[in-house]
Design an enzyme around this catalytic site. Structure first.
Site, PDB file in Angstrom:
ATOM      1  N   ASP A   1       1.017  -0.887  -0.301  1.00 18.24           N
ATOM      2  CA  ASP A   1      -0.017  -0.392   0.152  1.00 18.24           C
ATOM      3  C   ASP A   1       0.841   1.432   0.189  1.00 18.24           C
ATOM      4  O   ASP A   1       0.777   1.819   1.246  1.00 18.24           O
ATOM      5  CB  ASP A   1      -0.437   0.319   0.803  1.00 18.24           C
ATOM      6  CG  ASP A   1      -1.927  -1.329   0.814  1.00 18.24           C
ATOM      7  OD1 ASP A   1      -2.328  -1.375  -0.225  1.00 18.24           O
ATOM      8  OD2 ASP A   1      -3.242  -0.944   1.676  1.00 18.24           O
TER       9      ASP A   1
ATOM     10  N   TYR B   1      -1.378   4.566  -2.375  1.00 18.20           N
ATOM     11  CA  TYR B   1      -2.885   4.806  -2.675  1.00 18.20           C
ATOM     12  C   TYR B   1      -3.522   5.686  -3.879  1.00 18.20           C
ATOM     13  O   TYR B   1      -4.736   6.043  -4.109  1.00 18.20           O
ATOM     14  CB  TYR B   1      -3.325   5.802  -1.723  1.00 18.20           C
ATOM     15  CG  TYR B   1      -3.686   4.962   0.279  1.00 18.20           C
ATOM     16  CD1 TYR B   1      -4.600   4.269   0.446  1.00 18.20           C
ATOM     17  CD2 TYR B   1      -2.011   4.460   1.064  1.00 18.20           C
ATOM     18  CE1 TYR B   1      -4.767   3.300   1.040  1.00 18.20           C
ATOM     19  CE2 TYR B   1      -2.423   3.890   1.705  1.00 18.20           C
ATOM     20  CZ  TYR B   1      -3.736   3.504   2.524  1.00 18.20           C
ATOM     21  OH  TYR B   1      -3.398   2.313   3.657  1.00 18.20           O
TER      22      TYR B   1
ATOM     23  N   ASN C   1      -2.708  -4.594  -1.685  1.00 15.14           N
ATOM     24  CA  ASN C   1      -4.284  -4.317  -2.257  1.00 15.14           C
ATOM     25  C   ASN C   1      -4.313  -3.064  -2.995  1.00 15.14           C
ATOM     26  O   ASN C   1      -4.642  -2.754  -4.468  1.00 15.14           O
ATOM     27  CB  ASN C   1      -5.179  -4.652  -1.318  1.00 15.14           C
ATOM     28  CG  ASN C   1      -5.499  -3.235  -0.304  1.00 15.14           C
ATOM     29  OD1 ASN C   1      -4.678  -3.727   0.349  1.00 15.14           O
ATOM     30  ND2 ASN C   1      -6.730  -2.770  -0.494  1.00 15.14           N
TER      31      ASN C   1
ATOM     32  N   HIS D   1       1.560  -9.197   2.463  1.00 17.05           N
ATOM     33  CA  HIS D   1       0.357  -8.302   3.320  1.00 17.05           C
ATOM     34  C   HIS D   1      -0.365  -8.136   3.782  1.00 17.05           C
ATOM     35  O   HIS D   1      -0.788  -7.486   4.802  1.00 17.05           O
ATOM     36  CB  HIS D   1       0.192  -6.983   1.770  1.00 17.05           C
ATOM     37  CG  HIS D   1      -0.972  -6.003   1.740  1.00 17.05           C
ATOM     38  ND1 HIS D   1      -0.229  -4.953   2.283  1.00 17.05           N
ATOM     39  CD2 HIS D   1      -2.485  -5.471   2.013  1.00 17.05           C
ATOM     40  CE1 HIS D   1      -1.280  -3.752   2.679  1.00 17.05           C
ATOM     41  NE2 HIS D   1      -2.261  -3.955   2.238  1.00 17.05           N
TER      42      HIS D   1
ATOM     43  N   HIS E   1     -10.121  -6.740   8.177  1.00 17.19           N
ATOM     44  CA  HIS E   1      -9.789  -7.208   7.708  1.00 17.19           C
ATOM     45  C   HIS E   1      -9.863  -9.048   8.249  1.00 17.19           C
ATOM     46  O   HIS E   1      -8.751  -9.413   8.233  1.00 17.19           O
ATOM     47  CB  HIS E   1      -7.992  -7.066   6.925  1.00 17.19           C
ATOM     48  CG  HIS E   1      -8.573  -5.755   6.103  1.00 17.19           C
ATOM     49  ND1 HIS E   1      -8.883  -5.864   5.093  1.00 17.19           N
ATOM     50  CD2 HIS E   1      -7.920  -4.712   6.843  1.00 17.19           C
ATOM     51  CE1 HIS E   1      -8.407  -4.351   4.934  1.00 17.19           C
ATOM     52  NE2 HIS E   1      -8.158  -3.975   5.787  1.00 17.19           N
TER      53      HIS E   1
ATOM     54  N   HIS F   1      -1.501  -3.963   5.616  1.00 17.16           N
ATOM     55  CA  HIS F   1      -3.336  -4.277   5.511  1.00 17.16           C
ATOM     56  C   HIS F   1      -4.148  -3.475   6.253  1.00 17.16           C
ATOM     57  O   HIS F   1      -4.571  -2.792   6.384  1.00 17.16           O
ATOM     58  CB  HIS F   1      -3.246  -5.756   5.645  1.00 17.16           C
ATOM     59  CG  HIS F   1      -4.731  -5.929   4.086  1.00 17.16           C
ATOM     60  ND1 HIS F   1      -4.843  -4.887   3.568  1.00 17.16           N
ATOM     61  CD2 HIS F   1      -5.548  -6.946   4.042  1.00 17.16           C
ATOM     62  CE1 HIS F   1      -6.024  -5.343   2.843  1.00 17.16           C
ATOM     63  NE2 HIS F   1      -7.302  -6.802   3.486  1.00 17.16           N
ATOM     64  N   VAL F   2      -3.743  -4.294   7.888  1.00 18.10           N
ATOM     65  CA  VAL F   2      -4.584  -3.712   8.620  1.00 18.10           C
ATOM     66  C   VAL F   2      -4.270  -2.527   9.752  1.00 18.10           C
ATOM     67  O   VAL F   2      -2.915  -2.384  10.475  1.00 18.10           O
ATOM     68  CB  VAL F   2      -5.086  -4.633   9.976  1.00 18.10           C
ATOM     69  CG1 VAL F   2      -5.500  -4.580  11.051  1.00 18.10           C
ATOM     70  CG2 VAL F   2      -5.668  -6.253   9.120  1.00 18.10           C
ATOM     71  N   HIS F   3      -4.848  -1.170   9.311  1.00 17.05           N
ATOM     72  CA  HIS F   3      -4.046  -0.194   9.816  1.00 17.05           C
ATOM     73  C   HIS F   3      -4.430  -0.016  11.352  1.00 17.05           C
ATOM     74  O   HIS F   3      -4.492   0.941  11.882  1.00 17.05           O
ATOM     75  CB  HIS F   3      -5.125   0.903   9.348  1.00 17.05           C
ATOM     76  CG  HIS F   3      -5.348   0.894   8.304  1.00 17.05           C
ATOM     77  ND1 HIS F   3      -6.388   1.447   7.105  1.00 17.05           N
ATOM     78  CD2 HIS F   3      -3.671   0.227   7.269  1.00 17.05           C
ATOM     79  CE1 HIS F   3      -5.551   1.574   5.684  1.00 17.05           C
ATOM     80  NE2 HIS F   3      -4.807   0.665   5.448  1.00 17.05           N
TER      81      HIS F   3
END
EC number: 3.1.3.2
Length: 247
Positions: free
Chosen positions: A6, A9, A44, A129, A139, A166-168
């Site tokens: 990522d 964006y 993604n 990721h 997620h 991926h997971v913020h």
């Protein structure tokens, strides 16, 4: 610098703005990338699949701007590859490319793990990721298919640590695996396993979507620490057996 996907964006924008966003982000990070090596992995937001714009080639913007040394590790794709850096063998996987049995990524990882020489590189690190273990509502369970495909290999080859994004938010696991069966029920379940990796989610480096602050409750036994705040990690390898990890 190990980058867990990522990047820009840019896929949140349309038409000509996509390239502009990719290039402006590249200029923003150039103050670092020009002077120290970055190992890229695709998230993604790098897929960039936009048929309504006539763009039907996934990862095109990412692959044209961020090269990886995949040929040196006999990979057939820039999206998965490996490097040896000092005493670490670092493997980069692609969560958004086929990875089930007999796919190119599956074949490559099977062969790459046999090339790991723990005498020369005692530390084995994997980047991906999508986290395999994640107790955040964001997620949740998305990494289950890759866990089913590769976790036995990770345990068999005693991977030290697996980093994901991926997971913020941030989360670190204990050494656990989900490859044993409960004899009474026939179910698999996570148990402490000294041969298993530590799973670390460092998806909190900053993004346009905000932090993922809702964790599942109660906190699972495999989760050692979790927090929804911005940050990054450092891993300082001291010798063959000890390293200091800091978040």
């Amino acid at each position: 610098v190990l980058f867990l996907g990522d990047l820009s964006y840019a896929d949140r924008y349309q038409y000509n703005d996509v390239g502009v966003r990719w290039d402006s982000w590249g200029r923003f990070v150039e103050r670092s990338t020009a002077y120290q090596p970055w190992l890229w992995s695709a998230g993604n937001h790098e897929v960039d699949y936009m048929p309504y714009m006539g763009e039907v080639t996934p990862f095109r913007n990412y692959l044209q701007r961020y090269t990886t040394p995949y040929l040196a590790s006999k990979s057939s794709s820039p999206l998965w590859y490996a490097v040896r850096r000092a005493s670490a063998h670092i493997i980069v996987l692609s969560s958004y490319s086929p990875f089930v049995k007999y796919t190119p990524q599956w074949h490559w990882l099977s062969e790459e793990l046999t090339r790991v020489d723990r005498e020369k590189t005692p530390w084995l690190i994997v980047l991906m990721h999508v986290p395999i273990y994640n107790s955040n509502e964001a997620h949740f369970m998305e990494g289950e298919s890759m866990r089913a495909a590769f976790e036995e290999w990770f345990v068999q080859h005693k991977v030290d640590v697996i980093f994901a994004g991926h997971v913020h938010a941030y989360e670190r696991s204990y050494r656990i695996s989900n490859v044993r069966y409960n004899v009474s029920s026939g179910d698999r379940y996570p148990v402490p396993d000294k041969s298993a990796p530590v799973y670390i989610t460092v998806g909190d480096g900053g993004n346009q979507e905000g932090l993922a602050g809702r964790f599942t409750e109660p906190q699972p036994d495999y989760s050692a620490f979790r927090e929804a705040s911005y940050g990054h990690s450092t891993l300082d390898i001291k010798n063959r057996t000890h390293a200091i990890y800091h978040w």
